[in-house]
Design a protein around this motif. Structure first.
Motif, PDB file in Angstrom:
ATOM      1  N   SER A  21       0.825  -1.210   0.000  1.00 38.26           N
ATOM      2  CA  SER A  21       0.000   0.000   0.000  1.00 38.26           C
ATOM      3  C   SER A  21       0.860   1.260   0.000  1.00 38.26           C
ATOM      4  CB  SER A  21      -0.930  -0.020   1.212  1.00 38.26           C
ATOM      5  OG  SER A  21      -1.741   1.125   1.237  1.00 38.26           O
ATOM      6  N   TRP A  80      -8.140  -0.960  -7.968  1.00 37.68           N
ATOM      7  CA  TRP A  80      -7.740   0.256  -7.279  1.00 37.68           C
ATOM      8  C   TRP A  80      -8.691   0.532  -6.138  1.00 37.68           C
ATOM      9  CZ3 TRP A  80      -9.611   0.057 -12.205  1.00 37.68           C
ATOM     10  CH2 TRP A  80     -10.817   0.716 -12.463  1.00 37.68           C
ATOM     11  N   ARG A  81      -8.165   1.250  -5.166  1.00 39.82           N
ATOM     12  CA  ARG A  81      -8.964   1.715  -4.029  1.00 39.82           C
ATOM     13  C   ARG A  81      -9.188   3.200  -4.259  1.00 39.82           C
ATOM     14  NH1 ARG A  81      -5.471   0.881   0.064  1.00 39.82           N
ATOM     15  NH2 ARG A  81      -4.979   3.073   0.305  1.00 39.82           N
ATOM     16  N   THR A 126     -11.401   6.951  -3.026  1.00 42.76           N
ATOM     17  CA  THR A 126     -12.263   7.707  -2.134  1.00 42.76           C
ATOM     18  C   THR A 126     -12.935   8.780  -2.956  1.00 42.76           C
ATOM     19  OG1 THR A 126     -10.744   7.332  -0.284  1.00 42.76           O
ATOM     20  CG2 THR A 126     -12.335   9.132  -0.050  1.00 42.76           C
ATOM     21  N   VAL A 183     -16.295  -0.096   0.930  1.00 42.68           N
ATOM     22  CA  VAL A 183     -15.670  -0.538   2.184  1.00 42.68           C
ATOM     23  C   VAL A 183     -15.934   0.419   3.343  1.00 42.68           C
ATOM     24  CG1 VAL A 183     -13.919  -1.956   1.075  1.00 42.68           C
ATOM     25  CG2 VAL A 183     -13.430   0.431   1.519  1.00 42.68           C
ATOM     26  N   GLU A 209     -15.557   5.193   0.359  1.00 41.62           N
ATOM     27  CA  GLU A 209     -14.332   4.470   0.029  1.00 41.62           C
ATOM     28  C   GLU A 209     -14.731   3.134  -0.566  1.00 41.62           C
ATOM     29  OE1 GLU A 209     -11.304   4.325   3.073  1.00 41.62           O
ATOM     30  OE2 GLU A 209     -12.177   6.106   4.007  1.00 41.62           O
ATOM     31  N   VAL A 222     -13.371  -0.256  -3.483  1.00 42.06           N
ATOM     32  CA  VAL A 222     -12.380  -0.937  -4.307  1.00 42.06           C
ATOM     33  C   VAL A 222     -13.065  -1.244  -5.636  1.00 42.06           C
ATOM     34  CG1 VAL A 222     -11.024  -3.057  -4.565  1.00 42.06           C
ATOM     35  CG2 VAL A 222     -11.168  -1.920  -2.338  1.00 42.06           C
TER      36      VAL A 222
END
Length: 124
Positions: A6, A35-36, A38, A59, A99, A101
């Motif tokens: 990360s 990808w993560r 926000t 998440v 948030e 993924v």
């Protein structure tokens, strides 16, 4: 072993959003990009479609997704499957970030209605 820590993952900033590139061809993946991201409060989202099925997993926080004129809540714990070539919008109308993924097959592209094809940098 292709392990993307990360702390080493590239970060991409956009208007009212942050994306952290996890798996992608530039980081050793050959079939899927992950990808993560926000989405920050007040993000209106933008209508677009992707050329392949895209999956989102919320998440933390909450947002809304609009498909075919129907808007639904998208909250932590939910999974969202967007079929290929389906126009949708993911927004955060409230005061709490979302948030999530995202998973998208390598080589897929996004396109706003009437716009140019775009390959997101976090998926490359």
């Amino acid at each position: 072993m292709p392990l993307i820590k990360s702390a080493d993952a590239p970060v991409f900033e956009g208007p009212l959003m942050t994306a952290v590139g996890l798996a992608a061809p530039s980081r050793g993946s050959t079939e899927n990009s992950v990808w993560r991201f926000t989405l920050h409060p007040g993000n209106p989202g933008h209508e677009h479609a992707v050329s392949r099925e895209e999956i989102f997993i919320a998440v933390a926080g909450r947002g809304t997704v609009t498909i075919d004129g129907e808007t639904r809540d998208f909250v932590a714990g939910d999974a969202l499957v967007i079929p290929a070539n389906t126009v949708f919008r993911l927004a955060v109308p409230g005061d709490e970030s979302l948030e999530a993924v995202a998973i998208l097959p390598v080589g897929a592209y996004a396109q706003a209605p009437g716009g140019e094809r775009v390959s997101p940098p976090w998926a490359q």
